[in-house]
Scaffold this motif. Structure first.
Motif, PDB file in Angstrom:
ATOM      1  N   GLN A 138       0.820  -1.213   0.000  1.00  0.00           N
ATOM      2  CA  GLN A 138       0.000   0.000   0.000  1.00  0.00           C
ATOM      3  C   GLN A 138       0.851   1.259   0.000  1.00  0.00           C
ATOM      4  O   GLN A 138       0.414   2.315  -0.479  1.00  0.00           O
ATOM      5  CB  GLN A 138      -0.925  -0.007   1.228  1.00  0.00           C
ATOM      6  N   GLY A 139       2.085   1.162   0.510  1.00  0.00           N
ATOM      7  CA  GLY A 139       2.941   2.331   0.570  1.00  0.00           C
ATOM      8  C   GLY A 139       3.766   2.571  -0.672  1.00  0.00           C
ATOM      9  O   GLY A 139       4.411   3.627  -0.788  1.00  0.00           O
ATOM     10  N   LEU A 140       3.782   1.634  -1.607  1.00  0.00           N
ATOM     11  CA  LEU A 140       4.575   1.786  -2.825  1.00  0.00           C
ATOM     12  C   LEU A 140       3.816   2.569  -3.879  1.00  0.00           C
ATOM     13  O   LEU A 140       2.583   2.549  -3.928  1.00  0.00           O
ATOM     14  CB  LEU A 140       4.981   0.411  -3.355  1.00  0.00           C
ATOM     15  N   SER A 141       4.550   3.216  -4.758  1.00  0.00           N
ATOM     16  CA  SER A 141       3.929   4.117  -5.734  1.00  0.00           C
ATOM     17  C   SER A 141       3.330   3.394  -6.923  1.00  0.00           C
ATOM     18  O   SER A 141       2.489   3.955  -7.628  1.00  0.00           O
ATOM     19  CB  SER A 141       4.972   5.127  -6.227  1.00  0.00           C
ATOM     20  N   ALA A 142       3.756   2.161  -7.197  1.00  0.00           N
ATOM     21  CA  ALA A 142       3.238   1.399  -8.331  1.00  0.00           C
ATOM     22  C   ALA A 142       2.319   0.291  -7.835  1.00  0.00           C
ATOM     23  O   ALA A 142       2.333  -0.080  -6.655  1.00  0.00           O
ATOM     24  CB  ALA A 142       4.394   0.806  -9.139  1.00  0.00           C
ATOM     25  N   ASP A 143       1.516  -0.251  -8.735  1.00  0.00           N
ATOM     26  CA  ASP A 143       0.599  -1.345  -8.415  1.00  0.00           C
ATOM     27  C   ASP A 143       1.359  -2.660  -8.544  1.00  0.00           C
ATOM     28  O   ASP A 143       1.464  -3.231  -9.630  1.00  0.00           O
ATOM     29  CB  ASP A 143      -0.597  -1.315  -9.368  1.00  0.00           C
ATOM     30  N   VAL A 144       1.920  -3.118  -7.446  1.00  0.00           N
ATOM     31  CA  VAL A 144       2.804  -4.280  -7.454  1.00  0.00           C
ATOM     32  C   VAL A 144       2.272  -5.336  -6.488  1.00  0.00           C
ATOM     33  O   VAL A 144       1.344  -5.097  -5.726  1.00  0.00           O
ATOM     34  CB  VAL A 144       4.241  -3.883  -7.033  1.00  0.00           C
ATOM     35  N   SER A 145       2.908  -6.508  -6.545  1.00  0.00           N
ATOM     36  CA  SER A 145       2.731  -7.520  -5.513  1.00  0.00           C
ATOM     37  C   SER A 145       3.967  -7.499  -4.626  1.00  0.00           C
ATOM     38  O   SER A 145       5.050  -7.103  -5.058  1.00  0.00           O
ATOM     39  CB  SER A 145       2.560  -8.910  -6.135  1.00  0.00           C
ATOM     40  N   VAL A 146       3.802  -7.938  -3.382  1.00  0.00           N
ATOM     41  CA  VAL A 146       4.911  -7.956  -2.429  1.00  0.00           C
ATOM     42  C   VAL A 146       4.986  -9.333  -1.788  1.00  0.00           C
ATOM     43  O   VAL A 146       3.964  -9.907  -1.383  1.00  0.00           O
ATOM     44  CB  VAL A 146       4.745  -6.877  -1.345  1.00  0.00           C
ATOM     45  N   VAL A 147       6.200  -9.858  -1.698  1.00  0.00           N
ATOM     46  CA  VAL A 147       6.455 -11.124  -1.016  1.00  0.00           C
ATOM     47  C   VAL A 147       7.504 -10.874   0.058  1.00  0.00           C
ATOM     48  O   VAL A 147       8.578 -10.343  -0.237  1.00  0.00           O
ATOM     49  CB  VAL A 147       6.954 -12.211  -1.993  1.00  0.00           C
ATOM     50  N   VAL A 148       7.191 -11.223   1.298  1.00  0.00           N
ATOM     51  CA  VAL A 148       8.160 -11.167   2.394  1.00  0.00           C
ATOM     52  C   VAL A 148       8.827 -12.530   2.487  1.00  0.00           C
ATOM     53  O   VAL A 148       8.158 -13.561   2.586  1.00  0.00           O
ATOM     54  CB  VAL A 148       7.479 -10.803   3.722  1.00  0.00           C
ATOM     55  N   THR A 149      10.164 -12.549   2.444  1.00  0.00           N
ATOM     56  CA  THR A 149      10.902 -13.793   2.285  1.00  0.00           C
ATOM     57  C   THR A 149      11.806 -14.081   3.485  1.00  0.00           C
ATOM     58  O   THR A 149      12.147 -13.193   4.266  1.00  0.00           O
ATOM     59  CB  THR A 149      11.772 -13.757   1.019  1.00  0.00           C
ATOM     60  N   ASP A 150      12.203 -15.334   3.598  1.00  0.00           N
ATOM     61  CA  ASP A 150      13.224 -15.743   4.562  1.00  0.00           C
ATOM     62  C   ASP A 150      13.882 -17.003   4.029  1.00  0.00           C
ATOM     63  O   ASP A 150      13.276 -17.744   3.235  1.00  0.00           O
ATOM     64  CB  ASP A 150      12.606 -16.012   5.929  1.00  0.00           C
ATOM     65  N   THR A 151      15.115 -17.258   4.442  1.00  0.00           N
ATOM     66  CA  THR A 151      15.757 -18.508   4.065  1.00  0.00           C
ATOM     67  C   THR A 151      15.462 -19.561   5.113  1.00  0.00           C
ATOM     68  O   THR A 151      15.384 -19.273   6.307  1.00  0.00           O
ATOM     69  CB  THR A 151      17.276 -18.339   3.901  1.00  0.00           C
ATOM     70  N   SER A 152      15.310 -20.798   4.640  1.00  0.00           N
ATOM     71  CA  SER A 152      14.873 -21.872   5.522  1.00  0.00           C
ATOM     72  C   SER A 152      15.489 -23.180   5.067  1.00  0.00           C
ATOM     73  O   SER A 152      15.621 -23.432   3.861  1.00  0.00           O
ATOM     74  CB  SER A 152      13.333 -21.975   5.487  1.00  0.00           C
ATOM     75  N   GLY A 153      15.877 -24.007   6.032  1.00  0.00           N
ATOM     76  CA  GLY A 153      16.309 -25.352   5.701  1.00  0.00           C
ATOM     77  C   GLY A 153      15.134 -26.201   5.240  1.00  0.00           C
ATOM     78  O   GLY A 153      13.974 -25.864   5.477  1.00  0.00           O
TER      79      GLY A 153
END
Length: 250
Positions: A138-153
């Protein structure tokens, strides 16, 4: 498809506006997928703590003693307490702590990080990564998708891989069931975890350790004309591995 890291982001501190900082460094376009490492989301959300913030209870002390006996290395019971407080369930308590986070992700030590945390001992995962992804989106200027990532075994394999913890603006999965293969046979079980695949793609360019960049953009990727859904984390009823581990002891 194109994927590139976003350079020039500063060290993130509590209260920082992650979306605004990304906008300053990346000329985003509508349709982009912005993959954001959970570490900077956690830092912005004030999820850095010291071990002194956790008073070890009886269970944490018992866990630490057992792990010390297995590994021969000293274990701080306050760390075990932090893991307990961040977990809905401990699937395994030996030879390491395999946990179910409060938002459903199964990982070692509740995903608590002890690397790249200036001025603190621990960095906890975001409390609700999907809500975090939506706030950034919602805070970004373009109409995008967002993925929050992490590394995992991963079970059955060596090495770590980036996975999605939260997402917004898209479905987690492409559902191919009901579509047909090249021979005309109907697909009955194929569900593609696109948010995990996008997270791993981003991790190829963001890197690890002290040289990593925490944000990547995937461009010219399309979900396509498929059904989609958000059932990424298995519930206990369908998670036969977790059921088996409940009956197993080290």
């Amino acid at each position: 498809m194109e994927v590139f890291a976003v350079p020039g982001l500063p060290e993130i501190e509590a209260g920082d506006d992650v979306a605004a900082l990304i906008d300053e460094q990346a000329a985003l376009r509508d349709g982009d997928v912005v993959c954001v490492a959970s570490t900077i989301v956690s830092k912005a959300e004030g999820r850095a703590y010291d071990l002194a913030d956790f008073e070890a209870g009886h269970r944490a002390r018992a866990i630490a003693r057992r792990l010390e006996g297995i590994s021969g290395d000293e274990k701080d019971p306050r760390f075990a307490q932090a893991v307990l407080e961040e977990s809905d369930e401990l699937v395994m308590t030996a030879p390491f702590l395999l946990t179910v986070t409060r938002f459903g992700h199964i990982t070692v030590n509740a995903g608590i990080d002890r690397s790249n945390v200036p001025d603190a001992d621990l960095l906890l995962l975001p409390e609700d990564p999907t809500a975090s992804a939506e706030a950034i989106r919602q805070g970004l200027s373009a109409d995008v998708s967002v993925v929050v990532t992490d590394t995992s075994g991963r079970p059955f394999r060596h090495g770590q891989q980036a996975v999605a913890l939260g997402w917004a603006g898209m479905y987690a999965n492409r559902d191919w069931r009901g579509e047909r293969d090249r021979d005309g046979r109907e697909l009955g079980v194929t569900v593609q975890s696109v948010v995990d695949e996008l997270a791993s793609t981003a991790n190829l360019v963001t890197g690890e350790g002290d040289g990593g960049t925490p944000v990547a953009v995937v461009r010219e990727w399309e979900f396509g004309d498929h059904d989609g859904h958000d059932l990424l984390f298995r519930d206990l009823e369908s998670d036969f591995v977790r059921q088996a581990l409940r009956q197993w002891s080290y």
